[in-house]
Write a protein that holds these residues in place. Sequence first.
Motif, PDB file in Angstrom:
ATOM      1  N   GLU A  50       0.843  -1.192   0.000  1.00 28.90           N
ATOM      2  CA  GLU A  50       0.000   0.000   0.000  1.00 28.90           C
ATOM      3  C   GLU A  50       0.872   1.233   0.000  1.00 28.90           C
ATOM      4  O   GLU A  50       2.005   1.209   0.462  1.00 28.90           O
ATOM      5  CB  GLU A  50      -0.920   0.001   1.230  1.00 28.90           C
ATOM      6  N   ILE A  51       0.322   2.306  -0.529  1.00 24.93           N
ATOM      7  CA  ILE A  51       1.032   3.572  -0.516  1.00 24.93           C
ATOM      8  C   ILE A  51       1.032   4.111   0.905  1.00 24.93           C
ATOM      9  O   ILE A  51       0.013   4.031   1.595  1.00 24.93           O
ATOM     10  CB  ILE A  51       0.369   4.555  -1.492  1.00 24.93           C
ATOM     11  N   ILE A  52       2.151   4.623   1.323  1.00 21.04           N
ATOM     12  CA  ILE A  52       2.245   5.122   2.699  1.00 21.04           C
ATOM     13  C   ILE A  52       1.492   6.437   2.847  1.00 21.04           C
ATOM     14  O   ILE A  52       1.670   7.366   2.062  1.00 21.04           O
ATOM     15  CB  ILE A  52       3.724   5.313   3.096  1.00 21.04           C
ATOM     16  N   LYS A  53       0.594   6.444   3.815  1.00 25.75           N
ATOM     17  CA  LYS A  53      -0.098   7.692   4.155  1.00 25.75           C
ATOM     18  C   LYS A  53      -0.179   7.774   5.668  1.00 25.75           C
ATOM     19  O   LYS A  53       0.717   7.285   6.348  1.00 25.75           O
ATOM     20  CB  LYS A  53      -1.479   7.741   3.500  1.00 25.75           C
ATOM     21  N   GLU A  54      -1.169   8.429   6.209  1.00 24.02           N
ATOM     22  CA  GLU A  54      -1.279   8.524   7.663  1.00 24.02           C
ATOM     23  C   GLU A  54      -1.365   7.114   8.260  1.00 24.02           C
ATOM     24  O   GLU A  54      -1.944   6.223   7.652  1.00 24.02           O
ATOM     25  CB  GLU A  54      -2.523   9.304   8.095  1.00 24.02           C
ATOM     26  N   PRO A  55      -0.883   6.967   9.488  1.00 28.39           N
ATOM     27  CA  PRO A  55      -0.973   5.671  10.160  1.00 28.39           C
ATOM     28  C   PRO A  55      -2.425   5.237  10.289  1.00 28.39           C
ATOM     29  O   PRO A  55      -3.307   6.067  10.553  1.00 28.39           O
ATOM     30  CB  PRO A  55      -0.395   5.960  11.553  1.00 28.39           C
ATOM     31  N   HIS A  56      -2.650   3.967  10.061  1.00 27.38           N
ATOM     32  CA  HIS A  56      -4.012   3.440  10.180  1.00 27.38           C
ATOM     33  C   HIS A  56      -3.935   1.945  10.435  1.00 27.38           C
ATOM     34  O   HIS A  56      -2.882   1.344  10.291  1.00 27.38           O
ATOM     35  CB  HIS A  56      -4.800   3.727   8.895  1.00 27.38           C
ATOM     36  N   SER A  57      -5.059   1.385  10.784  1.00 31.96           N
ATOM     37  CA  SER A  57      -5.109  -0.055  11.055  1.00 31.96           C
ATOM     38  C   SER A  57      -5.895  -0.748   9.967  1.00 31.96           C
ATOM     39  O   SER A  57      -6.472  -0.105   9.098  1.00 31.96           O
ATOM     40  CB  SER A  57      -5.756  -0.309  12.410  1.00 31.96           C
ATOM     41  N   HIS A  58      -5.897  -2.074  10.049  1.00 30.00           N
ATOM     42  CA  HIS A  58      -6.545  -2.838   8.989  1.00 30.00           C
ATOM     43  C   HIS A  58      -7.565  -3.825   9.537  1.00 30.00           C
ATOM     44  O   HIS A  58      -7.296  -4.534  10.497  1.00 30.00           O
ATOM     45  CB  HIS A  58      -5.488  -3.613   8.189  1.00 30.00           C
ATOM     46  N   LEU A  59      -8.700  -3.862   8.867  1.00 30.06           N
ATOM     47  CA  LEU A  59      -9.682  -4.912   9.107  1.00 30.06           C
ATOM     48  C   LEU A  59      -9.523  -5.900   7.963  1.00 30.06           C
ATOM     49  O   LEU A  59      -9.775  -5.566   6.804  1.00 30.06           O
ATOM     50  CB  LEU A  59     -11.107  -4.344   9.111  1.00 30.06           C
ATOM     51  N   ILE A  60      -9.102  -7.100   8.284  1.00 19.40           N
ATOM     52  CA  ILE A  60      -8.768  -8.072   7.253  1.00 19.40           C
ATOM     53  C   ILE A  60      -9.759  -9.227   7.290  1.00 19.40           C
ATOM     54  O   ILE A  60      -9.867  -9.926   8.296  1.00 19.40           O
ATOM     55  CB  ILE A  60      -7.347  -8.606   7.481  1.00 19.40           C
ATOM     56  N   CYS A  61     -10.494  -9.410   6.218  1.00 22.40           N
ATOM     57  CA  CYS A  61     -11.502 -10.465   6.200  1.00 22.40           C
ATOM     58  C   CYS A  61     -10.840 -11.809   5.891  1.00 22.40           C
ATOM     59  O   CYS A  61     -10.172 -11.975   4.871  1.00 22.40           O
ATOM     60  CB  CYS A  61     -12.591 -10.171   5.176  1.00 22.40           C
ATOM     61  N   LYS A  62     -11.069 -12.758   6.794  1.00 22.06           N
ATOM     62  CA  LYS A  62     -10.463 -14.081   6.625  1.00 22.06           C
ATOM     63  C   LYS A  62     -11.106 -14.846   5.487  1.00 22.06           C
ATOM     64  O   LYS A  62     -10.556 -15.820   5.001  1.00 22.06           O
ATOM     65  CB  LYS A  62     -10.633 -14.910   7.905  1.00 22.06           C
ATOM     66  N   LYS A  63     -12.316 -14.434   5.113  1.00 25.04           N
ATOM     67  CA  LYS A  63     -13.024 -15.206   4.095  1.00 25.04           C
ATOM     68  C   LYS A  63     -12.726 -14.684   2.690  1.00 25.04           C
ATOM     69  O   LYS A  63     -12.236 -15.419   1.850  1.00 25.04           O
ATOM     70  CB  LYS A  63     -14.528 -15.175   4.369  1.00 25.04           C
ATOM     71  N   CYS A  64     -13.009 -13.425   2.462  1.00 25.12           N
ATOM     72  CA  CYS A  64     -12.849 -12.902   1.100  1.00 25.12           C
ATOM     73  C   CYS A  64     -11.518 -12.183   0.905  1.00 25.12           C
ATOM     74  O   CYS A  64     -11.155 -11.822  -0.209  1.00 25.12           O
ATOM     75  CB  CYS A  64     -13.991 -11.957   0.756  1.00 25.12           C
ATOM     76  N   GLY A  65     -10.790 -11.960   1.995  1.00 25.78           N
ATOM     77  CA  GLY A  65      -9.481 -11.334   1.850  1.00 25.78           C
ATOM     78  C   GLY A  65      -9.502  -9.825   1.719  1.00 25.78           C
ATOM     79  O   GLY A  65      -8.447  -9.203   1.578  1.00 25.78           O
ATOM     80  N   SER A  66     -10.669  -9.243   1.773  1.00 31.12           N
ATOM     81  CA  SER A  66     -10.738  -7.786   1.633  1.00 31.12           C
ATOM     82  C   SER A  66     -10.075  -7.099   2.822  1.00 31.12           C
ATOM     83  O   SER A  66     -10.030  -7.638   3.924  1.00 31.12           O
ATOM     84  CB  SER A  66     -12.197  -7.353   1.535  1.00 31.12           C
ATOM     85  N   ILE A  67      -9.564  -5.931   2.571  1.00 32.20           N
ATOM     86  CA  ILE A  67      -8.896  -5.165   3.618  1.00 32.20           C
ATOM     87  C   ILE A  67      -9.488  -3.765   3.678  1.00 32.20           C
ATOM     88  O   ILE A  67      -9.593  -3.090   2.657  1.00 32.20           O
ATOM     89  CB  ILE A  67      -7.388  -5.060   3.334  1.00 32.20           C
ATOM     90  N   GLU A  68      -9.886  -3.389   4.877  1.00 33.66           N
ATOM     91  CA  GLU A  68     -10.436  -2.052   5.038  1.00 33.66           C
ATOM     92  C   GLU A  68      -9.559  -1.278   6.010  1.00 33.66           C
ATOM     93  O   GLU A  68      -9.139  -1.796   7.041  1.00 33.66           O
ATOM     94  CB  GLU A  68     -11.879  -2.139   5.586  1.00 33.66           C
ATOM     95  N   ASP A  69      -9.275  -0.026   5.672  1.00 29.86           N
ATOM     96  CA  ASP A  69      -8.490   0.813   6.575  1.00 29.86           C
ATOM     97  C   ASP A  69      -9.401   1.411   7.632  1.00 29.86           C
ATOM     98  O   ASP A  69     -10.532   1.814   7.341  1.00 29.86           O
ATOM     99  CB  ASP A  69      -7.855   1.967   5.788  1.00 29.86           C
ATOM    100  N   ILE A  70      -8.912   1.462   8.850  1.00 26.43           N
ATOM    101  CA  ILE A  70      -9.625   2.235   9.867  1.00 26.43           C
ATOM    102  C   ILE A  70      -8.623   3.113  10.582  1.00 26.43           C
ATOM    103  O   ILE A  70      -7.430   2.835  10.617  1.00 26.43           O
ATOM    104  CB  ILE A  70     -10.350   1.347  10.902  1.00 26.43           C
ATOM    105  N   ASN A  71      -9.127   4.208  11.119  1.00 24.96           N
ATOM    106  CA  ASN A  71      -8.216   5.116  11.799  1.00 24.96           C
ATOM    107  C   ASN A  71      -7.759   4.525  13.115  1.00 24.96           C
ATOM    108  O   ASN A  71      -8.558   4.092  13.925  1.00 24.96           O
ATOM    109  CB  ASN A  71      -8.890   6.465  12.040  1.00 24.96           C
ATOM    110  N   LEU A  72      -6.487   4.533  13.277  1.00 27.63           N
ATOM    111  CA  LEU A  72      -5.880   4.082  14.512  1.00 27.63           C
ATOM    112  C   LEU A  72      -6.072   5.195  15.531  1.00 27.63           C
ATOM    113  O   LEU A  72      -5.531   6.271  15.389  1.00 27.63           O
ATOM    114  CB  LEU A  72      -4.386   3.860  14.254  1.00 27.63           C
ATOM    115  N   SER A  73      -6.860   4.932  16.531  1.00 29.56           N
ATOM    116  CA  SER A  73      -7.056   5.991  17.519  1.00 29.56           C
ATOM    117  C   SER A  73      -5.715   6.279  18.180  1.00 29.56           C
ATOM    118  O   SER A  73      -4.893   5.391  18.388  1.00 29.56           O
ATOM    119  CB  SER A  73      -8.068   5.560  18.569  1.00 29.56           C
ATOM    120  N   GLU A  74      -5.493   7.533  18.461  1.00 25.92           N
ATOM    121  CA  GLU A  74      -4.208   7.929  19.060  1.00 25.92           C
ATOM    122  C   GLU A  74      -3.943   7.176  20.352  1.00 25.92           C
ATOM    123  O   GLU A  74      -2.811   6.824  20.659  1.00 25.92           O
ATOM    124  CB  GLU A  74      -4.198   9.427  19.325  1.00 25.92           C
TER     125      GLU A  74
END
Lengths: 139, 139
Positions: free
Chosen positions: A80-104
């Motif tokens: 992924e292109i580096i941008k602001e720090p964030h976390s990932h929701l990674i689906c074990k089934k379909c493999g999709s990845i969603e970014d979520i904001n990493l709370s400070e």
Amino acid sequence: MKLDIIQKLKEHDLKVTPQRLTILDTLNRYGHASIDEIYKEVKKVHLSISLATVYKNITSLLQVKLIKELALNEAKSKYEIIKEPHSHLICKKCGSIEDINLSEQIEQNASKLASAKEFAAEETELNIYGLCKNCKQNN
Amino acid sequence: MKLDIIQKLKEHDLKVTPQRLTILDTLNRYGHASIDEIYKEVKKVHLSISLATVYKNITSLLQVKLIKELALNEAKSKYEIIKEPHSHLICKKCGSIEDINLSEQIEQNASKLASAKEFAAEETELNIYGLCKNCKQNN
DNA sequence: TAATTATTTGATAACTATTATCAACATGCT
DNA sequence: AGCATGTTGATAATAGTTATCAAATAATTA
């Protein structure tokens, strides 16, 4: 629009080639993509691009920190292109990845834990594996 | 001592072989180990063990959830025996990995973030990359 | 804009990592 | 002990990644 990218490439003596820009563009559009996905996608534009070119570009883009690897459990790495720090929701089934904001809070907490062990934290990575909204329903 | 392990193996029709126990023992002693490290180590006890056997065991131990993969950025995956949830301090220089206790706060916070996206979180993984105490000094 | 230099590309060979196959063997059960 | 089933070790087959190198392209300079 991508002046910052071009500048960063030039800073590191990386030339601005169409193939390289298409790879970056693909990462931009996909959010996260594996080597294979990038290769297939870039080939739509550059019919004769070599897989080796993709590998070489990923390596150099990693080195200059324009992109970062996302190593996944039981799946191929994505990039992924580096941008602001964030976390990932990674689906074990379909493999999709969603970014979520990493709370400070989390980040601060993490580096506190790290420095207690005299560890010099540089990067914190929070990945949450589970089922995405969609896969949760069609189960 | 390892009755729980043996039981779990039997539950899943996995036989209790010396090779398999040595692999588990190696993981126990190492904390985290890559395929190669496991292979080299187990070979000290079972001179003729095949690399394929290590792979096959890792796969089946993953399946029955006795161990888990730790996918790393720019390094080979390591494996660890599953115990209480914890986070990792990963040294970018020497590759060492230290476990730290994941504060409950972090975990709760993470699953809160996840459920806000209607994501069914199953596992949270927090990795902190940086320099360990030792490598920080000898820099 | 032509010439020059350095990097990149594409093709492919080389290498490394992982998985599949299968006969011989070991384990767990009765 | 004897049987059924899973496992091991050897190795072949695949898959994934890196190295090599000549031709092509980008960036720089004249």
